[in-house]
Enzyme design. Structure first.
Site, PDB file in Angstrom:
ATOM      1  N   ASN A  12       2.367  -3.553  -7.870  1.00  7.39           N
ATOM      2  CA  ASN A  12       2.379  -4.869  -8.537  1.00  7.39           C
ATOM      3  C   ASN A  12       2.296  -4.782 -10.064  1.00  7.39           C
ATOM      4  O   ASN A  12       1.629  -5.594 -10.710  1.00  7.39           O
ATOM      5  CB  ASN A  12       1.241  -5.756  -8.003  1.00  7.39           C
ATOM      6  N   LYS A  36      15.711   2.740  -2.227  1.00  6.92           N
ATOM      7  CA  LYS A  36      14.271   2.544  -2.026  1.00  6.92           C
ATOM      8  C   LYS A  36      14.005   3.241  -0.707  1.00  6.92           C
ATOM      9  O   LYS A  36      14.052   2.622   0.366  1.00  6.92           O
ATOM     10  CB  LYS A  36      13.945   1.046  -1.955  1.00  6.92           C
ATOM     11  N   ALA A 112       7.236   4.224  -4.259  1.00  9.07           N
ATOM     12  CA  ALA A 112       6.285   3.283  -3.657  1.00  9.07           C
ATOM     13  C   ALA A 112       4.908   3.540  -4.259  1.00  9.07           C
ATOM     14  O   ALA A 112       4.321   4.591  -4.038  1.00  9.07           O
ATOM     15  CB  ALA A 112       6.250   3.463  -2.141  1.00  9.07           C
ATOM     16  N   GLY A 113       4.422   2.602  -5.057  1.00  6.78           N
ATOM     17  CA  GLY A 113       3.143   2.797  -5.727  1.00  6.78           C
ATOM     18  C   GLY A 113       3.298   3.638  -6.981  1.00  6.78           C
ATOM     19  O   GLY A 113       4.345   3.621  -7.636  1.00  6.78           O
TER      20      GLY A 113
END
Length: 216
Positions: A12, A36, A112-113
């Site tokens: 985020n 992705k 991711a992250g």
């Protein structure tokens, strides 16, 4: 393989948002594919998992591919990809993710992250960047504490001998914190501020950096 890997200081922070801008810029000068390789927290729609980040990347791209090609591994659980895959009895490996990133054109891969987030069995995002050997873009949310987050991410990238294309300070809300100036005192990495009110400055800076990456 030619491309970029989009990572950041965590979840985020605006990785997908910044990735879309970079993809749209790159599509002006070359064919771009997006990947992705794994996405968690996918929505279940009539029994089919919908990876929202992968869909956004796809819309910014100038090559049409199936969403299953763009995002091979999709999980409904809101957890790390490693935990989500293990919960389903799937042993996701680094080789699986490398294979999911392969493209015959310039490719923008979103992780991711953060760089040190687990993404597969005994595999961090940093391991995937090393394996596909492309420059990394680090996205940091430009807020109080961003200097620490940026330097931690930069140091992690340098520890794993990753090529840092740029660090993007994402001003979700414009501010006068001066984080860019502070960070540049401690690193030679390219620091770019994304501010909705000054997009031309952002575009000029990324053009210079990305064109330099392309000719390496």
């Amino acid at each position: 393989m030619k491309g970029l890997f989009i990572s950041g200081s965590g979840t985020n922070v605006g990785k997908t948002f910044i990735a879309q801008y970079l993809i749209k810029f790159l599509t002006n000068i070359l064919k771009v594919r997006v990947r992705k390789p794994v996405e968690s927290d996918c929505k279940n729609k009539n029994g089919k998992l919908i990876p929202k980040d992968a869909l956004l990347l796809s819309k910014a791209c100038n090559i049409i591919e199936s969403i299953d090609k763009i995002c091979r591994y999709k999980f409904q659980a809101c957890s790390s990809a490693q935990i989500a895959s293990q919960a389903l009895g799937l042993k996701l490996t680094l080789d699986d993710l490398v294979d999911a990133c392969i493209a015959d054109e310039f490719v923008v891969v979103e992780g991711a992250g953060g760089l040190l987030s687990p993404i597969a069995t005994k595999t961090l995002n940093s391991d995937l960047v090393q394996a596909i050997n492309v420059p990394v873009v680090l996205v940091i949310k430009d807020e109080l504490g961003a200097v620490n987050q940026a330097l931690l991410s930069i140091n992690a990238a340098q520890h794993y001998k990753l090529n840092i294309s740029m660090v993007v300070l994402n001003q979700i809300y414009p501010n006068l914190l001066g984080n860019e100036k502070e960070i540049t005192q401690y690193t030679n990495a390219n620091i770019v501020v994304f501010n909705q009110n000054d997009l031309k400055s952002f575009e000029r800076q990324i053009e210079k950096i990305l064109l330099a990456d392309l000719i390496k």
